[in-house]
Design an enzyme around this catalytic site. Structure first.
Site, PDB file in Angstrom:
ATOM      1  NE  ARG A  86      -3.353   2.413   2.806  1.00  0.00           N
ATOM      2  CZ  ARG A  86      -3.145   3.330   3.760  1.00  0.00           C
ATOM      3  NH1 ARG A  86      -2.217   3.146   4.674  1.00  0.00           N
ATOM      4  NH2 ARG A  86      -3.864   4.424   3.794  1.00  0.00           N
ATOM      5  CG  HIS A 130      -0.868   8.996   3.453  1.00  0.00           C
ATOM      6  ND1 HIS A 130      -0.996   7.645   3.676  1.00  0.00           N
ATOM      7  CD2 HIS A 130      -0.486   9.531   4.633  1.00  0.00           C
ATOM      8  CE1 HIS A 130      -0.689   7.377   4.945  1.00  0.00           C
ATOM      9  NE2 HIS A 130      -0.365   8.511   5.541  1.00  0.00           N
ATOM     10  CD  GLU A 175      -4.486   7.729   9.817  1.00  0.00           C
ATOM     11  OE1 GLU A 175      -4.007   8.786  10.238  1.00  0.00           O
ATOM     12  OE2 GLU A 175      -4.142   6.619  10.233  1.00  0.00           O
ATOM     13  CG  ASN A 303      -4.919   3.547   8.668  1.00  0.00           C
ATOM     14  OD1 ASN A 303      -5.086   2.552   7.960  1.00  0.00           O
ATOM     15  ND2 ASN A 303      -4.418   4.681   8.216  1.00  0.00           N
ATOM     16  CE1 TYR A 305       0.145   2.880  13.537  1.00  0.00           C
ATOM     17  CE2 TYR A 305      -1.777   4.011  12.656  1.00  0.00           C
ATOM     18  CZ  TYR A 305      -0.527   3.435  12.466  1.00  0.00           C
ATOM     19  OH  TYR A 305       0.041   3.413  11.219  1.00  0.00           O
ATOM     20  CD  GLU A 379      -1.356   4.094   8.012  1.00  0.00           C
ATOM     21  OE1 GLU A 379      -1.101   4.544   9.146  1.00  0.00           O
ATOM     22  OE2 GLU A 379      -1.497   4.805   7.009  1.00  0.00           O
TER      23      GLU A 379
HETATM   24  C1  FCB Z   1      -0.923   7.262  10.666  1.00  0.00           C
HETATM   25  C2  FCB Z   1      -0.516   7.778   9.316  1.00  0.00           C
HETATM   26  C3  FCB Z   1       0.812   7.268   8.842  1.00  0.00           C
HETATM   27  C4  FCB Z   1       1.812   7.169   9.969  1.00  0.00           C
HETATM   28  C5  FCB Z   1       1.227   6.427  11.131  1.00  0.00           C
HETATM   29  C6  FCB Z   1       2.181   6.234  12.283  1.00  0.00           C
HETATM   30  O1  FCB Z   1      -1.794   8.167  11.280  1.00  0.00           O
HETATM   31  O2  FCB Z   1      -1.482   7.452   8.343  1.00  0.00           O
HETATM   32  O3  FCB Z   1       1.249   8.074   7.787  1.00  0.00           O
HETATM   33  O4  FCB Z   1       2.263   8.424  10.299  1.00  0.00           O
HETATM   34  O5  FCB Z   1       0.089   7.096  11.597  1.00  0.00           O
END
Ligand code: FCB
Length: 482
Positions: A86, A130, A175, A303, A305, A379
């Site tokens: 990607r 992006h 995002e 995405n 985290y 992500e």
């Molecule tokens: C996300 C972004 C990516 C990277 C990660 C850690 O928010 O999409 O570009 O910075 O975080």
């Protein structure tokens, strides 16, 4: 036959057939070559050289020099066995003014990259935006201006016209929460504006741009697979008080439902619109916009985290001020909400809590509350302070543990019936981590920024093994024979 995800007698937890394993990057974070081949500045070029914006004054001018080293990078992906890659297209490279004619040299770079991927059996997964808006479009108002949405659709059509014969999977935005609220509400990201009302308009025009781009691509190729990638969070209240529950509702609204509801249900959530009433009257929304925005998607990219644990602002004289007395935060209308760190929960080098069950929770929730559609984790990953051994190796066991935990969380969601079809590790390479410059490393492949030498970390070798087995080892089962 074993159910996908179920522990097997061989000690493996197996992913469903066809599940895609990849890695992700973004143009400005890796390409460098910012003034080559006709590319002109984007908002990130401008922002990064503005004093005080980025740690160390770092910019993406060189980054990982991927523009010149893409062949080697694809060879690395092939060695690791990635199924898919990607990456994002730099709008300023392919349409330097953000409008008007395409730049053949810019398009040619991506054509060569895609061909290299295809020759190596790696599925290209293209993100059109992006975060790197061409500077001329910001000068004309940026995402708070409605016209930017139309420009984006034109650009999307132009890229699809050239790459559509070899790219199957298209993602419009990465995002939009970050592009709108970090870019225009607290100014932590480019273009660095702190105008909450403009940020709410930016949300809408990004979503509108997504819808128009989806329609433009489908007009050229009715069966095109088009999706959008949103960053979602698990959100929990810090206590069981009603005020903290209200804080959680607000932050879930702004980070998750403000994007999911228009995209998938064709409406803005009433409660979030009410929370935003002191910021925006939503007069930027025109008849028909929400139908455009909710053009059916082929897939949704998520995405993930971390989790947000939130508490209400401390009352002053018995009054809770959700606006935080004018604080500048990426939470318009709810700037006063406090983000709480839980004791004993490990964090990454970004200070983000590691919460793999939050990924399962997020996937199950999206599948339950929205029309069912194929989901992809586009992500997921972690920054750690990697150490280089004497022999040049990077034994990043914390990152291995992070990926392992989150891949299991994906399997847990699949076990609960979620149609999760793939997973992209963030990131293939250490790279330019936006406002953190080069000080945060997310790669499974280490990059020496002096020499541009790439070294796969232990996490890359571990991931390569997962891909080859199409499974993670089950701690309950026997260790598999190698
Ligand atoms: C996300 C972004 C990516 C990277 C990660 C850690 O928010 O999409 O570009 O910075 O975080």
């Amino acid at each position: 036959m074993l159910a996908a995800g179920a522990p097997s007698p061989t000690g493996l937890r197996v992913f469903p057939e066809g599940f895609l394993f990849g890695a992700a990057t973004a143009a400005y974070q890796i390409e460098g070559a910012v003034a080559e081949g006709g590319r002109t500045p984007s908002i990130w070029d401008t922002f990064s050289i503005t004093p005080g914006r980025v740690v160390g004054g770092h910019s993406g001018a060189v980054a990982t020099d991927h523009y010149h080293r893409y062949r080697d990078d694809v060879a690395t992906m092939a060695r690791l066995g990635l199924n898919s890659y990607r990456f994002s297209i730099s709008w300023s490279r392919v349409q330097p003014d953000g409008a008007g004619p395409a730049n053949p040299a810019g398009l040619d770079f991506y054509r060569r990259l895609v061909d290299e991927l295809l020759e190596n059996g790696i599925l290209p997964w293209v993100t059109l935006y992006h975060w790197d808006l061409p500077q001329p479009l910001e000068d004309a108002g940026g995402w708070p201006a409605r016209d930017t949405a139309a420009r984006f659709a034109e650009y999307a059509a132009l890229v699809h016209r050239v790459l559509g014969d070899r790219v199957r999977n298209w993602t419009t935005l990465n995002e939009p929460w970050c592009s709108s609220l970090l870019g225009y509400a607290n100014g932590h990201h480019a273009p660095g504006r702190t105008e909450p009302d403009a940020a709410v308009a930016a949300v809408h025009h990004l979503l509108l741009g997504h819808g128009l781009a989806t329609q433009a691509i489908r007009a050229q190729e009715p069966g095109a697979e088009v999706g959008c990638t949103v960053n979602l969070y698990a959100v929990s209240p810090a206590s069981d008080s009603p005020a903290d529950a209200e804080a959680a509702r607000r932050i879930d609204g702004l980070s998750n439902r403000l994007f999911l509801d228009p995209l998938l249900l064709g409406r803005y959530p009433d409660d979030v619109v009410a929370d935003l009433a002191t910021v925006s009257d939503f007069s930027h929304v025109r008849d028909g916009d929400l139908e455009t925005i909710s053009t059916p998607l082929s897939m949704l990219g998520i995405n993930y985290y971390s989790r947000h644990v939130v508490a209400a602002p401390e009352p002053v004289d018995g009054v809770v001020d959700w606006r935080g007395g004018g604080a500048v935060e990426p939470w318009p209308g709810s700037e006063g909400v406090r983000f709480v760190k839980r004791d004993g929960v490990p964090v990454t080098a970004m200070d983000w809590e590691i919460d793999a069950p939050g990924l399962t929770e997020t996937l199950v929730r999206v599948n339950r509350e929205y029309p069912e559609l194929p989901l992809y984790i586009t992500e997921n990953g972690a920054a750690f302070d990697d150490q280089i051994d004497g022999d040049g190796a990077v034994n990043d066991q914390p990152r291995v543990a992070y990926f392992d935990g989150h891949l299991r969380a994906c399997l847990d969601a699949i076990d609960e019936g979620v149609p999760l079809r793939g997973y992209f590790a963030w990131s293939l390479l250490d790279n330019y981590e936006w406002a953190w410059g080069y000080t945060r490393r997310f790669g499974i492949v280490h990059v020496d920024y002096e020499t541009q030498v790439r070294t796969p970390k232990a996490s890359a070798l571990w991931y390569s093994d997962v891909i080859a087995r199409h499974a993670v080892a089950d701690p309950q089962g026997a260790e598999p024979a190698r």
